[in-house]
Design a protein around this motif. Sequence first.
Motif, PDB file in Angstrom:
ATOM      1  N   ALA A   1      -6.971  -2.222   1.956  1.00 46.42           N
ATOM      2  CA  ALA A   1      -6.203  -2.674   0.799  1.00 46.42           C
ATOM      3  C   ALA A   1      -5.770  -1.492  -0.065  1.00 46.42           C
ATOM      4  N   ASN A   2      -6.653  -0.501  -0.249  1.00 46.32           N
ATOM      5  CA  ASN A   2      -6.289   0.685  -1.033  1.00 46.32           C
ATOM      6  C   ASN A   2      -5.186   1.486  -0.356  1.00 46.32           C
ATOM      7  N   ALA A   3      -5.249   1.595   0.982  1.00 53.96           N
ATOM      8  CA  ALA A   3      -4.199   2.309   1.711  1.00 53.96           C
ATOM      9  C   ALA A   3      -2.859   1.605   1.558  1.00 53.96           C
ATOM     10  N   GLY A   4      -2.866   0.264   1.670  1.00 56.27           N
ATOM     11  CA  GLY A   4      -1.623  -0.483   1.492  1.00 56.27           C
ATOM     12  C   GLY A   4      -1.069  -0.336   0.092  1.00 56.27           C
ATOM     13  N   LEU A   5      -1.965  -0.358  -0.937  1.00 55.76           N
ATOM     14  CA  LEU A   5      -1.497  -0.197  -2.315  1.00 55.76           C
ATOM     15  C   LEU A   5      -0.903   1.191  -2.524  1.00 55.76           C
ATOM     16  N   LEU A   6      -1.511   2.216  -1.943  1.00 55.08           N
ATOM     17  CA  LEU A   6      -0.988   3.571  -2.091  1.00 55.08           C
ATOM     18  C   LEU A   6       0.399   3.683  -1.463  1.00 55.08           C
TER      19      LEU A   6
END
Length: 757
Positions: free
Chosen positions: A139-144
């Motif tokens: 999820a953090n990778a997608g948000l970045l």
Amino acid sequence: MRAAAAHMDQSGERRRARVRRAAQVLNAAAFAVGFLNLVTRLTGGGLAFDLGPAMVPATSVCVMLLSAGFALRHVAPRLAPLALGLKGLAVLIAFWGLTLGRVGAEPTAWMSTATGLGVVLAALVAALPERHDAKGYVANAGLLLALVSLVSFAFDLGGMQGTPVLTGLSLPTAFSLTLIFLAQILSRPSRGWMAVLTGEGSGSHIARRFLLPVVIGPVVLAWLALKATELGFITPSVRLSALGMLLGALGGYVILRVAAFQNERAQAARQRLEELGTILGAVPLGVFLMDADMKVILTNHSARAMIGDGETADRWLREAEFHELETRRRLVGEEHPFAHLTGAEAVRSVFVGHLGPDGSEQALQFVLTPLERVPGTAGRHVLTVWNETESWVVRTNMARTERFEAMSQLASGVVHEVANIFGVIRLSTDTWSLRKTDPSMDGVIGTLQKVVSRGVLLIDQLMALTRDSRPDLRTELVRLIEETVSVVRPSLPTDMILEADLPEGPVSVPGGPADYETALVHLILNARDACIASGPGGRITVRLTGGAEGDPVVLEVRDTGLGMSAELLARFSERQAVKRPGVGDTPIGLFAVRAFADRTGGRLELSNVPGAGLSVRMVLEPEAAAAGQTPVEQPVLSGVRVLLMDKRVDTRALSAEALAAMGADVTTAATAAAARDSLKGDARIDLLITDVQLDDGSSGDDLAKLARGRNPDLRVIYCSGYAEMVDPALRHVPGLGLRKPVSIMLLKRTAALALGR
């Protein structure tokens, strides 16, 4: 502290609930963006200004499917398989859009590679288990990825579209993916960095205050510098230097704000410690609050009083001298209280002796308690130091008294045997005297007869000392005092005055005359020795007062001899054995009289006479109203059903009669079997009075358990004639204890106390 911890937990839970609701709002916003873009494309409408590529229909459908799956999973958990299916369908559409969807279509209608990657990451987040750490990483990778795409629109739209991965990515798509990934992260506020952001610690407070400025500030500064360069306000080199300076200033501001925040928190913590110290100052025991390294961070007033001036708490705990109370052996090394509490084989409580700052011996109990369940106190401990000096003195004196009583019981048997021996010797010497077979032995026989007579007199005194009081007997004190004074007067020096101040009428008290005679002789001889030690002459006065209805009877022996110091009087009041100056070598006289006063339900009081001398007062409490008289108050046991289990016939009958006179309905039992039979009926027993040891080998506690099973509110009184009662902690049914012989007044008070009357 527990209430504060509970409040903090509730506050954190409310914050996490708000974050979960925000996640639902963001997800709904992403669905709305996808839906509006789909409707716009299908109706042929468009935006009035150019913001780059438009969101293609396939992307709109993917966004809507991802949002719908998220909503189903969190609103209706039972539909989780359907939610996962919708996200799987979104992945299939994205795969089609990246492959077959491009065949024969214009490049402007293609789904961008970044869009397809974002859809796959969002679907993967939904597919991973809820507690899997990889869920947060994805999820953090997608948000970045979404944020980089979104910011690129503001900085260089043309350059972004020239990047192969971002080519064809529209602003609504980047915005929608940002909302979706944010919603996925916010929906798990207890995991990952959201757990820090929603927590209650000082770090969480700092994160909530500075995270947004730290993330957005550099982006805004960089955008402003870029626009200033494009407009010709500054050159690229100045832009870089200005940007570096602004970023440094931003970093410095954040550091200073964090430092100020930490200072505020530290100041608040110090204030809380000061408030806690003020509160603990009223606690009558030493309190040491210790950190994870077992260093003292807070003490209260009682603890500082124990430590004394010029000493630190840490040093006192680790280096002060302590000793065993019984042996006075110093405790050093691993036996030191603090080492014993914190060592490898740590214990929770230690009981030791210590010499206070004023040189007095103190009995201290150390108790170490870890603060395990209080948030924010990990590793901390509370060390409490209880000053048990008074209770230790009382327990020691009680143990000494019980040992004396045990010795008294043993002595009674020994005295009986010695009396038999003296009896045989007396018979033998008397028989020799009658025969007079050898006149040369008359002197020897006469000496033996005198020695035996003296021994018999001593045996009689010891028998009187060790004999149990007889509550069934009564003694008329006026006549007894007159006779005792006339017998003792010849043993006094000729220049010493012995007088009696007695009431005109008779004064009758419970108990046998031998007990009172022995007590009075002890007191008179004690006064005689004190007067002799103070010089020639002296006066001893025996005074008897009271005896009227409701008034205590007071037998006082006052003399003009040496008095007692305040220290000796204090020791006597603490039930320690004391000896008057100049009176013999042992304190057995006053000790024996006090033991007799205790057995009769009275007390022995000592006080110095103004000028010179000592007053010894034996106070006997008034008895209950005599039979035939109208009672002043309702009988204390009116309406109470009592089961009395006593093996001895005489005491059972007397106790039953006394209880009945108090208004109780008494059932007696001579054996354990009879007592158990009495419990089989329907009658409800309110109070059980039982021997500790029963005739069949069972215990009074066993009988109490049986009775308590029929009446949960049953009260119990345990009676024993042995020197040591059963430890109350070992009883299954709690109750009060009485040591035989029991006076009527003491039985009445104990029964009233047990029943709460």
